[in-house]
Write an enzyme that holds these catalytic residues in place. Structure first.
Site, PDB file in Angstrom:
ATOM      1  N   GLU A 284      17.159 -61.589 -26.809  1.00  0.00           N
ATOM      2  CA  GLU A 284      17.630 -62.108 -25.530  1.00  0.00           C
ATOM      3  C   GLU A 284      18.521 -61.108 -24.787  1.00  0.00           C
ATOM      4  OE1 GLU A 284      20.014 -66.078 -24.553  1.00  0.00           O
ATOM      5  OE2 GLU A 284      18.474 -66.307 -26.071  1.00  0.00           O
ATOM      6  N   ASP A 285      19.367 -60.389 -25.540  1.00  0.00           N
ATOM      7  CA  ASP A 285      20.411 -59.569 -24.908  1.00  0.00           C
ATOM      8  C   ASP A 285      20.120 -58.070 -24.867  1.00  0.00           C
ATOM      9  OD1 ASP A 285      21.731 -61.941 -24.680  1.00  0.00           O
ATOM     10  OD2 ASP A 285      23.077 -61.617 -26.381  1.00  0.00           O
TER      11      ASP A 285
END
Length: 739
Positions: free
Chosen positions: A90-91
């Site tokens: 996600e990051d």
């Protein structure tokens, strides 16, 4: 600015990583430590530039989540790896394919379930709800997705101090709305209680601190009491040769708060503030007999309350919880809850199903066939059959989380476990969706009952069907299980589709007869003329016969009349809602005393009728679709759902210093009746504080006086002063605010 010492930070990161390894040691197989180290190295590298809101290195978060997975839930290597990497996709630049290549398909699948959906969401939908639905899709394949998500959420809640207030409200409410019930359903009681306590800490810190202080104040006397209470039982159990431990533990802060709120009582009157737990070492085959023997010892010393015996050993709860609960009267006149269980049962009660399964690091989870597997099958059915909105799905799903169970039997004696409040119709759908759809009633214990008859423990149920029966909209009010709701909605949808098609054919035929074309413009005009929201609703009403097909003729005449007058539109313009006007009258012309949004601007708003906020209340703003910004109290009954499902539409709001403006509030008064009591109450309200009273209703029965008063006040301080003065009136026992 916080001073950062890179050397100290590196030491702390390694210390936390080593703690995870140490805790995982009992479950590690050869080569596992190497895999965990690789995951840690990748996660540490990927997050090296990132910091949390508190200023700490981001890697602390995945490490803490991994630690909760091992220490508090009892998961193994696959879960530790997934926890360490759960935010990497996600990051950072890492893709799921990279994870799969490094750690295999199972870890990638779990991380996919944990990764939020990105993209644009249509207005009125909810990103939280969509993400939750996605996570549950993976639940049906691997329950570890949810367990790691709960660990992730627990760490987020523990570190919520560093978040801004509106984010705290959103995250805490979402936790209370979904994750606490989910932890309960998976049997993770310790995590469920901590999530509830943290929710209270961040949404109502005053009450939370009040209860914490009260628990601390009473700790010494409580420990002394427990010691004298368990003394005689300990001696007897030892003489009978039992190996056991006895713990006294206070109720969770949230459950004390709940009792105070529901029963409207002060802290001192919550009688079962703590429970005593007796945990015995027992062989599997002797567990039941041993627990009942211990029960017999307890009741030899203390008189039990017959209405408070709970036997979850003979029939465990659907989430696997096994224990024997009784409430007994102590020598000091206090009720005490005593829980009796074995070490195995205690392990399951504390760690939920993870303790039950003892995960094998394979593609499957061992020991299938438990109550939870049946529940996961229900979730899968719900996911497959649900094509409504994600929010509708979440409501159905939540309905299945927090219920106690009722145990009922088929005519052949087969046991079915249903949520508390389930009806004969729920039972019918539990047997088969065809049986449910044709259900006309039931025989419960040989007596004829209607489809909405609520079932009780031990009922034997036989379903009566008819081929002419069809589900109706009313049926949704007669069921509580997700399965029944989903099947009824499916049937209604199918019927609605065919009714819409029938209606469309009728309209086309009628227009042909009137020599009018069937165009989208004509359909839109028909929709407006018959005051329906959508063309499909118009067709549905025609198909159902609510709109008579012959009345379409009047539409043609109306259209021709309008043409002659030169008016083309038949849309009705609605007046501004009387509700907004009422609020404006109530607040007077100068009412911009609430600061709203990130920049704390003065913005126009309306006050929510569901909770009547007044100056001084803790509030938040909610952007509605039609009515602009609405202000709710954070303790509003609807706050939990609004903050959970539509966090993106929540904005900060706080009161500034007040002008003298009147706001409606309600007070409930209880006391002993006497001549002149009402006179004294009204004098305090009108004379002492110059408050306008809108209404007062009073009821007196057997010398007990109960009254509710609606009045206009300026702020919470004003209201508190009034409540304090009222409670000093002779005979008044309790004064509380109501919405």
């Amino acid at each position: 600015m916080i001073e950062i010492d890179p050397v100290e930070e590196r030491k702390e990161i390694l210390k936390r990583y080593k703690k995870v390894l140490k805790m995982a040691k009992p479950v590690l197989k050869p080569g596992d430590a190497k895999i965990i180290k690789r995951a840690f190295t990748i996660s540490n590298e990927a997050h090296k530039e990132m910091r949390r809101k508190s200023g700490e290195p981001y890697i602390y978060h995945p490490l803490e989540v991994a630690l909760i997975c091992v220490e508090e839930i009892g998961l193994g290597t696959t879960s530790i790896v997934a926890a360490l990497l759960h935010d990497v996709v996600e990051d950072t630049d890492w893709e799921l394919e990279d994870i799969e290549r490094e750690f295999g398909a199972k870890v990638a699948q779990i991380i996919d379930g944990l990764t939020k959906i990105s993209g644009v969401f249509e207005y009125g939908s909810s990103q939280q709800a969509e993400n939750f639905r996605k996570m549950l899709l993976t639940l049906s394949d691997d329950v570890r997705v949810i367990l790691i998500k709960l660990a992730d959420r627990l760490n987020n809640m523990r570190t919520l101090d560093s978040m801004p207030r509106h984010k705290q409200l959103k995250i805490a409410s979402e936790t209370m709305y979904l994750y606490a019930p989910l932890a309960h359903r998976l049997g993770l009681y310790a995590i469920k209680s901590e999530l509830e306590d943290l929710y209270l800490k961040f949404t109502d810190s005053e009450t939370y601190l009040f209860i914490v202080n009260k628990i601390n104040e009473t700790r010494l006397s409580r420990n002394k009491f427990i010691k004298s209470f368990i003394g005689p039982m300990e001696e007897e159990l030892l003489s009978q040769g039992f190996k056991f431990t006895i713990k006294g533990r206070p109720k969770s802060i949230f459950s004390i708060y709940n009792k105070m709120k529901l029963q409207n009582i002060p802290f001192e009157e919550v009688y079962d503030l703590f429970a005593v737990r007796i945990i015995i070492d027992s062989e599997l085959e002797n567990e039941k007999a041993d627990c009942w023997q211990v029960y017999s010892v307890v009741t030899d010393f203390y008189r039990p309350n017959p209405d408070r015996l709970r036997d979850w050993i003979s029939t465990p709860r659907a989430n696997g919880y096994e224990s024997l609960h009784t409430t007994v009267m102590s020598q000091t006149g206090q009720w005490v809850e005593v829980q009796i269980r074995t070490s195995r049962m205690d392990d399951i009660a504390e760690r939920g199903y993870a303790a039950h399964w003892k995960y094998k690091e394979k593609d499957t989870i061992q020991n299938k066939g438990t109550g939870l597997d049946e529940w996961i099958t229900q979730v899968r059915t719900l996911l497959e059959s649900n094509d409504g909105s994600a929010i509708e799905f979440m409501d159905d799903f939540r309905g299945n989380l927090f219920h106690d169970e009722v145990f009922v039997f088929t005519p052949k004696g087969e046991l079915k476990v249903l949520p508390n409040g389930a009806t004969a119709l729920d039972f019918a759908f539990e047997i088969h969706s065809e049986v449910g759809a044709k259900c006309i009633g039931a025989k419960v214990n040989q007596k004829l009952v209607s489809i909405n008859h609520k079932l009780k423990n031990g009922d034997q149920v036989e379903i009566l069907t008819s081929n002419k029966q069809k589900p109706t909209e009313d049926w949704l009010n007669s069921v509580v299980t997700s399965r029944a709701k989903a099947k009824i909605k499916d049937a209604l949808r199918e019927e609605k589709k065919s009714t819409i098609l029938d209606g469309k054919e009728i309209v086309q035929r009628k227009l042909r007869q009137m020599k009018m074309e069937f165009t989208s413009e004509v359909v839109e005009q028909l929709r407006a003329y018959f005051e329906t929201k959508t063309p499909n609703e118009f067709f549905y009403k025609v198909g159902k016969g609510v709109i008579d097909a012959t009345s379409i003729k009047s539409f043609k005449e109306f259209k021709e009349q309008k043409k002659q007058k030169g008016k083309a539109s038949f849309e009705k313009v609605k007046d501004e809602s009387s509700f907004t006007k009422e609020i404006k009258n109530l607040k007077g012309p100068d009412h911009d005393q609430l600061l709203i949004g990130e920049d704390m601007d003065l913005v126009d708003y309306i006050l929510a009728k569901c909770c009547n906020p007044i100056p001084g209340d803790d509030v938040f703003g909610f952007v509605t679709i039609n009515e602009g910004i609405k202000i709710h109290r954070t303790s509003c009954p609807n706050a939990l759902e609004l903050l959970s499902n539509h966090g993106n539409r929540v904005i900060k709001a706080r009161w500034t210093s007040q002008q003298q403006i009147a706001f409606l509030a309600g007070l409930r008064i209880v006391g002993t009746d006497r001549v002149g009591l009402i006179n004294d109450v009204t004098r305090v309200i009108s004379n002492e504080l110059k408050v306008n009273m809108r209404s007062i209703t009073v009821d007196s029965d057997s010398g007990i006086f109960e009254g509710s008063i609606k009045l206009y006040v300026h702020s919470t301080q004003h209201l508190e002063k009034l409540m304090s003065n009222l409670s000093k009136v002779e005979g008044i026992l309790k004064v509380t605010r109501f919405d």
